[in-house]
Write an enzyme that holds these catalytic residues in place. Structure first.
Site, PDB file in Angstrom:
ATOM      1  N   GLU A 130      25.929  -8.561  14.852  1.00  0.00           N
ATOM      2  CA  GLU A 130      27.169  -8.946  15.553  1.00  0.00           C
ATOM      3  C   GLU A 130      28.188  -7.816  15.637  1.00  0.00           C
ATOM      4  O   GLU A 130      28.695  -7.531  16.732  1.00  0.00           O
ATOM      5  CB  GLU A 130      27.797 -10.187  14.892  1.00  0.00           C
ATOM      6  N   LEU A 282      -5.061   1.041   6.105  1.00  0.00           N
ATOM      7  CA  LEU A 282      -4.075  -0.047   6.078  1.00  0.00           C
ATOM      8  C   LEU A 282      -2.663   0.414   6.432  1.00  0.00           C
ATOM      9  O   LEU A 282      -1.688   0.050   5.791  1.00  0.00           O
ATOM     10  CB  LEU A 282      -4.075  -0.741   4.700  1.00  0.00           C
ATOM     11  N   GLU A 373      -5.162  -9.121   5.167  1.00  0.00           N
ATOM     12  CA  GLU A 373      -6.274  -8.717   6.040  1.00  0.00           C
ATOM     13  C   GLU A 373      -7.634  -8.863   5.369  1.00  0.00           C
ATOM     14  O   GLU A 373      -8.579  -8.163   5.716  1.00  0.00           O
ATOM     15  CB  GLU A 373      -6.055  -7.263   6.501  1.00  0.00           C
ATOM     16  N   GLY A 375     -10.560  -9.348   2.091  1.00  0.00           N
ATOM     17  CA  GLY A 375     -11.738  -9.879   2.766  1.00  0.00           C
ATOM     18  C   GLY A 375     -11.962 -11.355   2.502  1.00  0.00           C
ATOM     19  O   GLY A 375     -11.009 -12.133   2.364  1.00  0.00           O
TER      20      GLY A 375
HETATM   21  N1  LIG Z   1     -13.419  -8.742   9.619  1.00  0.00           N
HETATM   22  C1  LIG Z   1     -12.358  -8.793   8.856  1.00  0.00           C
HETATM   23  O1  LIG Z   1     -11.305  -9.277   9.262  1.00  0.00           O
HETATM   24  C2  LIG Z   1     -12.430  -8.253   7.479  1.00  0.00           C
HETATM   25  C3  LIG Z   1     -13.634  -8.016   6.884  1.00  0.00           C
HETATM   26  N2  LIG Z   1     -13.687  -7.556   5.607  1.00  0.00           N
HETATM   27  C4  LIG Z   1     -15.005  -7.389   4.991  1.00  0.00           C
HETATM   28  O2  LIG Z   1     -15.047  -8.253   3.855  1.00  0.00           O
HETATM   29  C5  LIG Z   1     -15.861  -7.673   2.851  1.00  0.00           C
HETATM   30  C6  LIG Z   1     -15.120  -7.703   1.512  1.00  0.00           C
HETATM   31  O3  LIG Z   1     -14.873  -9.039   1.142  1.00  0.00           O
HETATM   32  P1  LIG Z   1     -14.873  -9.462  -0.375  1.00  0.00           P
HETATM   33  O4  LIG Z   1     -15.983  -8.784  -1.050  1.00  0.00           O
HETATM   34  O5  LIG Z   1     -14.811 -10.940  -0.419  1.00  0.00           O
HETATM   35  O6  LIG Z   1     -13.599  -8.755  -0.954  1.00  0.00           O
HETATM   36  P2  LIG Z   1     -12.030  -8.987  -1.071  1.00  0.00           P
HETATM   37  O7  LIG Z   1     -11.387  -7.909  -0.309  1.00  0.00           O
HETATM   38  O8  LIG Z   1     -11.625 -10.370  -0.803  1.00  0.00           O
HETATM   39  O9  LIG Z   1     -11.842  -8.649  -2.612  1.00  0.00           O
HETATM   40  C7  LIG Z   1     -12.247  -9.562  -3.589  1.00  0.00           C
HETATM   41  C8  LIG Z   1     -11.896  -9.044  -4.965  1.00  0.00           C
HETATM   42  O10 LIG Z   1     -10.499  -8.993  -5.114  1.00  0.00           O
HETATM   43  C9  LIG Z   1     -10.173  -9.257  -6.475  1.00  0.00           C
HETATM   44  N3  LIG Z   1      -9.239 -10.387  -6.603  1.00  0.00           N
HETATM   45  C10 LIG Z   1      -8.253 -10.452  -7.508  1.00  0.00           C
HETATM   46  N4  LIG Z   1      -7.561 -11.549  -7.388  1.00  0.00           N
HETATM   47  C11 LIG Z   1      -8.108 -12.246  -6.380  1.00  0.00           C
HETATM   48  C12 LIG Z   1      -7.784 -13.480  -5.819  1.00  0.00           C
HETATM   49  N5  LIG Z   1      -6.744 -14.212  -6.211  1.00  0.00           N
HETATM   50  N6  LIG Z   1      -8.560 -13.904  -4.821  1.00  0.00           N
HETATM   51  C13 LIG Z   1      -9.596 -13.171  -4.382  1.00  0.00           C
HETATM   52  N7  LIG Z   1      -9.938 -11.960  -4.887  1.00  0.00           N
HETATM   53  C14 LIG Z   1      -9.180 -11.505  -5.891  1.00  0.00           C
HETATM   54  C15 LIG Z   1     -11.456  -9.528  -7.201  1.00  0.00           C
HETATM   55  O11 LIG Z   1     -11.794  -8.284  -7.765  1.00  0.00           O
HETATM   56  P3  LIG Z   1     -12.610  -8.138  -9.139  1.00  0.00           P
HETATM   57  O12 LIG Z   1     -14.008  -8.507  -8.766  1.00  0.00           O
HETATM   58  O13 LIG Z   1     -12.440  -6.720  -9.527  1.00  0.00           O
HETATM   59  O14 LIG Z   1     -12.004  -9.104 -10.111  1.00  0.00           O
HETATM   60  C16 LIG Z   1     -12.384  -9.924  -6.090  1.00  0.00           C
HETATM   61  O15 LIG Z   1     -13.734  -9.685  -6.370  1.00  0.00           O
HETATM   62  C17 LIG Z   1     -16.179  -6.268   3.321  1.00  0.00           C
HETATM   63  O16 LIG Z   1     -17.490  -6.257   3.827  1.00  0.00           O
HETATM   64  C18 LIG Z   1     -15.209  -5.999   4.442  1.00  0.00           C
HETATM   65  O17 LIG Z   1     -15.719  -5.162   5.422  1.00  0.00           O
HETATM   66  C19 LIG Z   1     -12.570  -7.303   4.891  1.00  0.00           C
HETATM   67  C20 LIG Z   1     -11.340  -7.511   5.434  1.00  0.00           C
HETATM   68  C21 LIG Z   1     -11.180  -8.039   6.768  1.00  0.00           C
HETATM   69  N1  LIG Z   2     -13.501  -4.641  11.128  1.00  0.00           N
HETATM   70  C1  LIG Z   2     -12.352  -5.044  11.707  1.00  0.00           C
HETATM   71  C2  LIG Z   2     -11.176  -5.205  10.953  1.00  0.00           C
HETATM   72  N2  LIG Z   2     -11.171  -4.947   9.612  1.00  0.00           N
HETATM   73  C3  LIG Z   2      -9.988  -4.826   8.785  1.00  0.00           C
HETATM   74  O1  LIG Z   2      -9.304  -3.613   9.003  1.00  0.00           O
HETATM   75  C4  LIG Z   2      -9.390  -2.785   7.823  1.00  0.00           C
HETATM   76  C5  LIG Z   2      -9.484  -1.326   8.185  1.00  0.00           C
HETATM   77  O2  LIG Z   2      -8.210  -0.850   8.392  1.00  0.00           O
HETATM   78  P1  LIG Z   2      -7.939   0.674   8.791  1.00  0.00           P
HETATM   79  O3  LIG Z   2      -8.758   1.556   7.900  1.00  0.00           O
HETATM   80  O4  LIG Z   2      -6.483   0.862   8.604  1.00  0.00           O
HETATM   81  O5  LIG Z   2      -8.374   0.816  10.226  1.00  0.00           O
HETATM   82  C6  LIG Z   2     -10.590  -3.308   7.126  1.00  0.00           C
HETATM   83  O6  LIG Z   2     -10.638  -2.967   5.774  1.00  0.00           O
HETATM   84  C7  LIG Z   2     -10.428  -4.793   7.335  1.00  0.00           C
HETATM   85  O7  LIG Z   2      -9.372  -5.311   6.554  1.00  0.00           O
HETATM   86  N3  LIG Z   2     -10.053  -5.615  11.611  1.00  0.00           N
HETATM   87  C8  LIG Z   2     -10.055  -5.839  12.959  1.00  0.00           C
HETATM   88  O8  LIG Z   2      -9.012  -6.201  13.513  1.00  0.00           O
HETATM   89  N4  LIG Z   2     -11.173  -5.688  13.682  1.00  0.00           N
HETATM   90  C9  LIG Z   2     -12.327  -5.307  13.116  1.00  0.00           C
HETATM   91  O9  LIG Z   2     -13.322  -5.181  13.859  1.00  0.00           O
END
Ligand SMILES: NC(=O)C1=CN([C@@H]2O[C@H](COP(=O)(O)OP(=O)(O)OC[C@H]3O[C@@H](n4cnc5c(N)ncnc54)[C@H](OP(=O)(O)O)[C@@H]3O)[C@@H](O)[C@H]2O)C=CC1
Ligand SMILES: Nc1c(N[C@@H]2O[C@H](COP(=O)(O)O)[C@@H](O)[C@H]2O)[nH]c(=O)[nH]c1=O
Length: 437
Positions: A130, A282, A373, A375
């Site tokens: 404002e 990220l 984001e 996994g």
């Molecule tokens: N297409 C997409 O939008 C995306 C795809 N991906 C894909 O997903 C896969 C990874 O997924 P994922 O293995 O499930 O991993 P996450 O990224 O979900 O990580 C999971 C780990 O985070 C830790 N953690 C701690 N607190 C929590 C909580 N409250 N809830 C959940 N996790 C917690 C644990 O670690 P610890 O075991 O050490 O205790 C757990 O094993 C990859 O292949 C990646 O490429 C990832 C992001 C986005």
């Molecule tokens: N593969 C995938 C995504 N993946 C997400 O983006 C992260 C990678 O971020 P950066 O390294 O900053 O580019 C990856 O770890 C996962 O969280 N996102 C999307 O919009 N589309 C895609 O096809």
């Protein structure tokens, strides 16, 4: 092996324009109400007929006034009021993610159908919108209408209350969108205006303004940031491929959109599983928005973050927090500390970071929006704990197949209580967004 984004796929401006994205077009719209253009001479049509605006041009006679256009709804709100408010809301997007702990608010001062002052909450949260708009308007504010996306503040902080500034400037009418739940304001802002004889209309485009102010409103009411869960899924409902690192599921326009959403967030959060699999950056890499990257948070109870990961190596230039549990190794912690990594000590349940506690901590540090984001495990626990306010799904055109990692969420399995609010096509990808009712 980690796949890197193809630089050739970086969308060109014309591709972005074609994406018909509300958010991308909103940014373009904002640019049309340039803050650094001289205010005088900006007409109602200039303000409302920005690229992407779907409204028809206003009849000249309607654009000349800000009083009831004769729609006969008796509310005292005209179509032009709604259009100026829509412009103020679009303008407020300019500083989303940059005003923590304050919300990004937009203000327009309109005199005789012309915009004479514009303001958006400044970087870091002060000055408010404002006083900036009033300063630009100067004497022209006298007798004008002010459009404010949030109820003007009523409390003495580092500056006098905005409601008093509007009174002192002599505006005749204030049109407000969202009410401010802050205990120090909450109705008092409008009361100050009314007590001074100013006509006040509340709640104009309140839902639309509330959408932009969601982080602030959630933080005020729930004492935690607003959480958006974003996932990119393949046509067969997978989010990645086992043991394959990062798989590109969506195209360049979706990626640009994601980087815009990152830039508008205070925090981006992933689980350590994603870091180990993808070695992500990220940050926001959209041209012009690199400086707007959010703080990064990784759920890493056992401090597994590799010293040579992109996240650890960039911790000095862009804040990186690890949410760690009570069992975290002090040795690993101090090695990462030397790289600039910071820590959020949090309780764990069954080895999982306690999300409500972590979110309360982030809220206490002034963060209003968290962009999750993934996994898969992280998305699942956010959903199970009821900590998701908004779901953003990007669905790519291709299947991943049997070695895929199944998404915890698809458009067909959205939990009850979420309402579809947006759909768009980004190139070959389908985008859908839901909010919790
Ligand atoms: N297409 C997409 O939008 C995306 C795809 N991906 C894909 O997903 C896969 C990874 O997924 P994922 O293995 O499930 O991993 P996450 O990224 O979900 O990580 C999971 C780990 O985070 C830790 N953690 C701690 N607190 C929590 C909580 N409250 N809830 C959940 N996790 C917690 C644990 O670690 P610890 O075991 O050490 O205790 C757990 O094993 C990859 O292949 C990646 O490429 C990832 C992001 C986005
Ligand atoms: N593969 C995938 C995504 N993946 C997400 O983006 C992260 C990678 O971020 P950066 O390294 O900053 O580019 C990856 O770890 C996962 O969280 N996102 C999307 O919009 N589309 C895609 O096809």
């Amino acid at each position: 092996m980690t796949q890197r984004p193809d630089p050739d796929e970086t969308p060109k401006p014309e591709e972005l324009a074609e994406a018909q994205s509300d958010q991308v077009s909103a940014v373009a719209d904002e640019a049309d109400v340039e803050m650094d253009k001289p205010a005088s001479g900006t007409s109602a049509e200039d303000a409302v007929e920005a690229p992407g605006a779907s409204e028809d041009p206003l009849p000249a006679e309607e654009a000349e006034g800000t009083v009831d256009s004769g729609e006969g709804d008796g509310s005292g709100v005209s179509e032009i009021d709604r259009r100026f408010m829509a412009a103020a809301i679009r303008m407020s997007r300019r500083h989303l993610g940059l005003t923590s702990t304050n919300p990004s608010v937009g203000t327009l001062i309109v005199k005789d159908g012309m915009i004479v002052g514009r303001g958006v909450t400044a970087l870091g949260g002060r000055p408010h919108a404002e006083p900036q708009a009033l300063a630009e308007a100067g004497e022209a504010a006298r007798g004008a209408t002010a459009y404010v996306t949030l109820e003007p503040c009523a409390h003495h902080g580092r500056t006098p209350p905005c409601a008093e500034a509007l009174v002192t400037a002599g505006v005749a009418r204030v049109v407000g969108a969202a009410a401010d739940p802050d205990d120090r304001v909450s109705g008092r802002g409008y009361a100050i205006l009314r007590a001074a004889g100013i006509e006040v209309v509340e709640g104009v485009l309140a839902d639309e303004a509330g959408d932009e102010l969601a982080g602030y409103l959630t933080r005020s009411s729930k004492k935690r940031p607003e959480v958006t869960l974003k996932l990119a899924i393949s046509s067969d409902g997978m989010i990645g491929r086992r043991d394959a690192g990062q798989v590109q599921i969506t195209g360049g326009i979706s990626r640009a959109q994601v980087h815009l959403m990152r830039a508008e967030s205070d925090v981006i959060l992933v689980g350590i599983g994603t870091v180990l699999a993808d070695d992500p950056e990220l940050n926001s890499r959209l041209p012009g928005l690199e400086e707007r990257s959010p703080v990064r948070v990784v759920l890493d109870p056992q401090v597994k973050l590799p010293m040579m990961s992109k996240l650890a190596l960039s911790a000095r230039s862009l804040p990186l927090y690890l949410a760690i549990g009570p069992e975290a190794s002090a040795v690993r912690r101090s090695s990462l500390e030397m790289l600039g990594v910071r820590f959020l000590a949090t309780e764990t349940h069954d080895g999982r970071i306690a999300l409500p506690e972590l979110l309360e901590d982030l809220s206490g540090q002034g963060f209003s929006t968290v962009f999750v984001e993934g996994g898969a495990a992280t998305a699942r626990t956010f959903l199970e704990d009821g900590m998701v306010d908004r779901i953003a799904l990007f669905r790519g055109p291709n299947p991943i197949g049997e070695d895929g990692i199944r998404s915890p969420l698809t458009p067909e399995t959205i939990p009850d209580g979420f309402r579809l609010v947006r759909e768009a096509r980004y190139g070959l990808d389908q985008y859908s967004e839901w909010v919790r009712d």
